[in-house]
Design a protein around this motif. Sequence first.
Motif, PDB file in Angstrom:
ATOM      1  N   ARG A 144       0.830  -1.214   0.000  1.00 39.15           N
ATOM      2  CA  ARG A 144       0.000   0.000   0.000  1.00 39.15           C
ATOM      3  C   ARG A 144       0.858   1.255   0.000  1.00 39.15           C
ATOM      4  O   ARG A 144       1.813   1.390   0.773  1.00 39.15           O
ATOM      5  CB  ARG A 144      -0.919  -0.005   1.229  1.00 39.15           C
ATOM      6  N   ILE A 145       0.507   2.203  -0.892  1.00 36.04           N
ATOM      7  CA  ILE A 145       1.213   3.483  -0.980  1.00 36.04           C
ATOM      8  C   ILE A 145       0.194   4.620  -1.096  1.00 36.04           C
ATOM      9  O   ILE A 145      -1.013   4.390  -1.243  1.00 36.04           O
ATOM     10  CB  ILE A 145       2.187   3.536  -2.183  1.00 36.04           C
ATOM     11  N   TYR A 146       0.708   5.859  -1.035  1.00 34.38           N
ATOM     12  CA  TYR A 146      -0.128   7.052  -1.159  1.00 34.38           C
ATOM     13  C   TYR A 146       0.504   7.963  -2.205  1.00 34.38           C
ATOM     14  O   TYR A 146       1.730   8.059  -2.311  1.00 34.38           O
ATOM     15  CB  TYR A 146      -0.261   7.750   0.198  1.00 34.38           C
ATOM     16  N   LEU A 147      -0.339   8.633  -2.978  1.00 32.58           N
ATOM     17  CA  LEU A 147       0.131   9.391  -4.134  1.00 32.58           C
ATOM     18  C   LEU A 147       0.204  10.904  -3.910  1.00 32.58           C
ATOM     19  O   LEU A 147       0.519  11.645  -4.843  1.00 32.58           O
ATOM     20  CB  LEU A 147      -0.779   9.113  -5.343  1.00 32.58           C
ATOM     21  N   ASP A 148      -0.061  11.355  -2.704  1.00 32.79           N
ATOM     22  CA  ASP A 148      -0.133  12.794  -2.447  1.00 32.79           C
ATOM     23  C   ASP A 148       1.159  13.516  -2.813  1.00 32.79           C
ATOM     24  O   ASP A 148       1.120  14.559  -3.479  1.00 32.79           O
ATOM     25  CB  ASP A 148      -0.467  13.050  -0.972  1.00 32.79           C
ATOM     26  N   ASP A 149       2.290  12.985  -2.398  1.00 30.63           N
ATOM     27  CA  ASP A 149       3.564  13.665  -2.645  1.00 30.63           C
ATOM     28  C   ASP A 149       3.855  13.760  -4.139  1.00 30.63           C
ATOM     29  O   ASP A 149       4.277  14.812  -4.637  1.00 30.63           O
ATOM     30  CB  ASP A 149       4.705  12.937  -1.929  1.00 30.63           C
ATOM     31  N   PHE A 150       3.632  12.648  -4.857  1.00 29.16           N
ATOM     32  CA  PHE A 150       3.903  12.669  -6.304  1.00 29.16           C
ATOM     33  C   PHE A 150       2.950  13.619  -7.015  1.00 29.16           C
ATOM     34  O   PHE A 150       3.351  14.364  -7.908  1.00 29.16           O
ATOM     35  CB  PHE A 150       3.768  11.254  -6.890  1.00 29.16           C
ATOM     36  N   SER A 151       1.692  13.601  -6.604  1.00 30.38           N
ATOM     37  CA  SER A 151       0.694  14.496  -7.191  1.00 30.38           C
ATOM     38  C   SER A 151       1.088  15.955  -6.992  1.00 30.38           C
ATOM     39  O   SER A 151       1.032  16.760  -7.936  1.00 30.38           O
ATOM     40  CB  SER A 151      -0.676  14.231  -6.560  1.00 30.38           C
ATOM     41  N   ASN A 152       1.491  16.304  -5.789  1.00 30.61           N
ATOM     42  CA  ASN A 152       1.873  17.686  -5.491  1.00 30.61           C
ATOM     43  C   ASN A 152       3.147  18.090  -6.238  1.00 30.61           C
ATOM     44  O   ASN A 152       3.251  19.205  -6.761  1.00 30.61           O
ATOM     45  CB  ASN A 152       2.081  17.863  -3.985  1.00 30.61           C
ATOM     46  N   LYS A 153       4.118  17.198  -6.289  1.00 31.02           N
ATOM     47  CA  LYS A 153       5.398  17.503  -6.932  1.00 31.02           C
ATOM     48  C   LYS A 153       5.224  17.800  -8.416  1.00 31.02           C
ATOM     49  O   LYS A 153       5.861  18.708  -8.962  1.00 31.02           O
ATOM     50  CB  LYS A 153       6.363  16.332  -6.738  1.00 31.02           C
TER      51      LYS A 153
END
Length: 304
Positions: A65-74
């Motif tokens: 399981r991972i989260y995409l918030d950091d990649f989305s923001n970057k």
Amino acid sequence: MLKLLRVYLEELIQISSYGVKYMRMAFATCVQLGLSCIEEIYRIGGKLDLLITLKDEKAKNKSGRIYLDDFSNKHNIPLLKINNINDREVINALKKYQIDWLFIIGWSQIAKSELLKTPNLGCIGMHPTLLPIGRGRAAVPWAILKGLDETGVTMFKLDEGVDTGPIIGQVKIPIEPKETATTLYKKVNDAHITLISKYWNDITENKVEMISQDEALATYWPGRRPEDGEIKDEMTISEAERMVRAVTKPYPGAFYRTTNGIIRIWTAEISDYVKNECADITIKLKDGYLIPTEYEFFEGEINE
């Protein structure tokens, strides 16, 4: 009329900039395999127009399981968090962003007909077997449990069946005699990256070729639950050792019930006699002993 004119002008700009009409791409994932693909897309100069993932509180214990918030923001990519891939908000978002292809990678929910038909060109998935062999679930554990000497990853166009769509490409993966879920998962992750890198340009330039699966060769592997990893006294040492390797990290792990609690086993050795009297734990099986070398002990019952 003004809206239509604006869309037409945008398409002319895209055509002049890229030589072909710019493909609008979306990606749905909540696991590391998918994130590795997304990172590879950007490493090779690709671009995504929409990211889709599960809401933060869902599937917290899902393997990888991972989260995409950091990649989305970057990378300034719109991020949609959902309960189910077939939700109306997903359909609406795909239409809003005029998505041509939607990648759905490492997603356990089955995409239904309306979702599959919403992107202009369709949906693309990957499955960690050499389809049509091993349709279904738990591909990494089953490959080890079945004693295969080879597996792979298949990129294919999704249809309404389970892993039945036409094949875009495959990568073969050799399985070593002492392969573990940890090492095989890493190989599967690398194969996902290879497939994305190899076929990204063909997909975005609408040049991808597909081959129908041979139904005569199709096999199906069932889903597995954490409780399926139980080591039982009637097992052979070979069966138990293979179980440990098949469901170790990133999966829930094999386990053995004792009178005092449960032993969660991550690695183990086998012997037809107790060769190490100093071993903390030895488990007597049908034809020998399983000797846990990395494990955790839980008193009483635990949630499987």
